[in-house]
Scaffold this motif. Structure first.
Motif, PDB file in Angstrom:
ATOM      1  N   ASP A 215      -3.207   2.180  -4.050  1.00 35.24           N
ATOM      2  CA  ASP A 215      -2.421   1.080  -4.587  1.00 35.24           C
ATOM      3  C   ASP A 215      -1.098   1.589  -5.142  1.00 35.24           C
ATOM      4  O   ASP A 215      -0.918   2.771  -5.435  1.00 35.24           O
ATOM      5  CB  ASP A 215      -3.202   0.373  -5.703  1.00 35.24           C
TER       6      ASP A 215
ATOM      7  N   HIS B 208       0.834  -1.204   0.000  1.00 40.08           N
ATOM      8  CA  HIS B 208       0.000   0.000   0.000  1.00 40.08           C
ATOM      9  C   HIS B 208       0.867   1.252   0.000  1.00 40.08           C
ATOM     10  O   HIS B 208       1.979   1.256   0.539  1.00 40.08           O
ATOM     11  CB  HIS B 208      -0.917   0.016   1.213  1.00 40.08           C
TER      12      HIS B 208
ATOM     13  N   HIS C  77      -7.313  -5.151 -10.482  1.00 43.13           N
ATOM     14  CA  HIS C  77      -6.180  -5.950 -10.028  1.00 43.13           C
ATOM     15  C   HIS C  77      -6.060  -7.233 -10.846  1.00 43.13           C
ATOM     16  O   HIS C  77      -7.025  -7.704 -11.453  1.00 43.13           O
ATOM     17  CB  HIS C  77      -6.328  -6.295  -8.544  1.00 43.13           C
TER      18      HIS C  77
ATOM     19  N   ASP D 101       0.360  -6.879  -7.089  1.00 42.75           N
ATOM     20  CA  ASP D 101       1.063  -5.882  -6.272  1.00 42.75           C
ATOM     21  C   ASP D 101       1.764  -6.552  -5.098  1.00 42.75           C
ATOM     22  O   ASP D 101       2.918  -6.223  -4.776  1.00 42.75           O
ATOM     23  CB  ASP D 101       0.076  -4.842  -5.740  1.00 42.75           C
TER      24      ASP D 101
ATOM     25  N   ARG E 126      -9.122   0.766  -9.660  1.00 48.85           N
ATOM     26  CA  ARG E 126      -8.020  -0.109 -10.060  1.00 48.85           C
ATOM     27  C   ARG E 126      -8.554  -1.501 -10.370  1.00 48.85           C
ATOM     28  O   ARG E 126      -9.352  -2.058  -9.612  1.00 48.85           O
ATOM     29  CB  ARG E 126      -6.995  -0.182  -8.925  1.00 48.85           C
TER      30      ARG E 126
END
Length: 471
Positions: free
Chosen positions: A310, A246, A404, A441, A402
């Motif tokens: 993000d 984060h 993902h 991520d 976002r």
């Protein structure tokens, strides 16, 4: 309606960073808008609408003795104003049966407009008529207001006045108490209401009191102990867990409030928050253990000093939300606000280009591909727009979200269902991330791998064993 980051649409402009002219994330002066403080404030609806003192009188029943403002609970001579609610209807909840006494009690009026918070008290003693003295100090707030911060205030009122009554009959012998240079109960209620509404706290010395001797030997002594001290504390929700991938973004200028008394770890972490670094990198650059950095960031998140986004990479995928219509209609001057924040070089372009940039984002196009698309159409985005700022503005305002990317392996899923540790030939390094619950991520940060290298390693799984899911 809330966006992905838990920010309600109606409050987004208040609880998100506003973009006004100060400094950017790196502390560089910029003739745009920077983030201002958005510390939690008490909404107008949370103010105390009324406060009153009620007693049970053996000959008259339940009566309101004092109230503030005048006439808010029961009618008073010379006061022409509507009452908040019908006291006769609610009186049995103000001074309830003894089973409900000496505990915190809340109730709503029949029209569901106001909530009455009280702590009815019953003092048993042979000196009182019927061997008991029953009273209640109640606070009235709007039904939509958060009642939790007022619970401690109501309890404190009950305990303070109970002690004062036990010490020198301050409530039951009010006329005698007022003759001894003490503040009247009516004056105390008015001060409490005004101070809590205006300052969220009050510290009121009651005055002088009578010594605990027989009435024939009463002496006036200083009443330093009988001081009403109360403070309203906003109740914050427990923040979600902080992940290493984060990116924290400050909502206030920490440099203006930090001092030598702050925790050393917190000071190190704050110096590294620039809106670009993820928590893992912040911990590394601050020379702080990752777990301690997470705790520090979560502490800032608890007090609404930062928001979490993000990790920004050019391989990310973003798509518009229905709220992008607000941007296209330029509600509240959002287009100029965005233009002042994202344009970096060259002449100020038309807001049409910003609308075009937002609407061309889609679920099948990465930021890199999105930039290439506009360059092919004759608009070199990077020459005019800070893409990271552009994306952050859109995410914070709820204009885009976002998308993902997750890896799902059939073999890994079968092993989870059967509760067996099944190895995947060639995919041992990423096997624990291939269950559909770990975004790219997380893999990027924890494994220190770029998106391209992650895909290369996933190709080592048996053919057809891995699927990539976008959501």
């Amino acid at each position: 309606m809330k966006n992905k980051y838990g920010i309600p649409k109606k409050l987004r402009k208040h609880f998100c960073p506003s973009f006004s002219s100060e400094e950017d994330f790196n502390g560089e002066k910029k003739d745009t808008k920077a983030f201002i403080s958005t510390s939690k404030r008490w909404p107008a609806g949370a103010m105390i609408q009324g406060i009153f003192f009620a007693r049970f009188l053996p000959q008259k029943g339940i009566k309101v003795i004092h109230q503030s403002p005048p006439g808010c609970i029961v009618t008073e001579p010379g006061v022409d104003k509507p009452r908040l609610f019908d006291f006769e209807t609610m009186s049995e909840y103000i001074i309830p049966k003894q089973a409900f006494c000496n505990r915190y009690v809340t109730s709503c009026d029949p029209e569901n407009k106001y909530r009455i918070l009280g702590h009815p008290v019953c003092i048993k003693d042979e000196k009182y008529t019927r061997n008991e003295f029953m009273f209640n100090f109640c606070i009235v707030i709007g039904v939509e207001a958060d009642k939790i911060p007022y619970e401690a205030v109501v309890r404190r009122l009950a305990t303070t006045f109970t002690e004062m009554e036990i010490q020198n009959e301050f409530l039951s012998q009010e006329d005698i108490s007022n003759s001894q240079n003490r503040r009247s109960i009516a004056a105390l209620l008015e001060i409490i209401k005004e101070d809590l509404n205006n300052y969220n706290e009050c510290m009121i010395p009651v005055g002088t009191s009578l010594s605990p001797f027989p009435k024939s030997m009463n002496l006036i002594i200083a009443d330093d102990a009988n001081t009403i001290n109360m403070k309203l504390f906003p109740i914050y929700k427990h923040p979600p867990p902080v992940k290493a991938w984060h990116v924290p973004i400050s909502k206030m200028k920490f440099s203006s409030i930090i001092d030598d008394t702050w925790d050393l770890t917190m000071k190190k972490v704050i110096l590294q928050i620039d809106g670009i670094k993820d928590v893992r990198r912040i911990a590394h650059d601050a020379d702080v253990a990752l777990d301690l950095a997470k705790i520090a960031v979560q502490h800032l998140l608890y007090y609404d000093s930062i928001i979490m986004l993000d990790l920004f990479l050019f391989g990310n995928i973003y798509a518009p939300t229905p709220d992008v219509d607000d941007f296209l209609e330029d509600k509240e001057g959002m287009q100029d606000e965005c233009a002042n924040y994202v344009y970096i070089n060259g002449p100020r372009l038309s807001n049409f280009y910003l609308c075009r940039l937002f609407t061309t984002l889609c679920t099948s196009r990465t930021i890199k591909e999105w930039l290439k698309l506009h360059m092919e159409q004759g608009f070199p985005v990077l020459n005019f727009v800070d893409v990271r700022r552009f994306v952050q503005f859109g995410v914070i305002k709820g204009l885009i979200y976002r998308v993902h990317k997750y890896a799902v392996s059939n073999t890994v899923l079968n092993g989870i269902v059967s509760a067996r540790n099944v190895g995947v030939e060639g995919g041992e390094q990423l096997q624990r991330y291939a269950d559909g619950c770990h975004c790219f991520d997380q893999i990027t940060v924890e494994m220190n791998l770029a998106d391209v290298k992650i895909m290369d390693q996933l190709r080592r799984f048996p053919k057809g064993n891995v699927e990539i899911i976008y959501r």
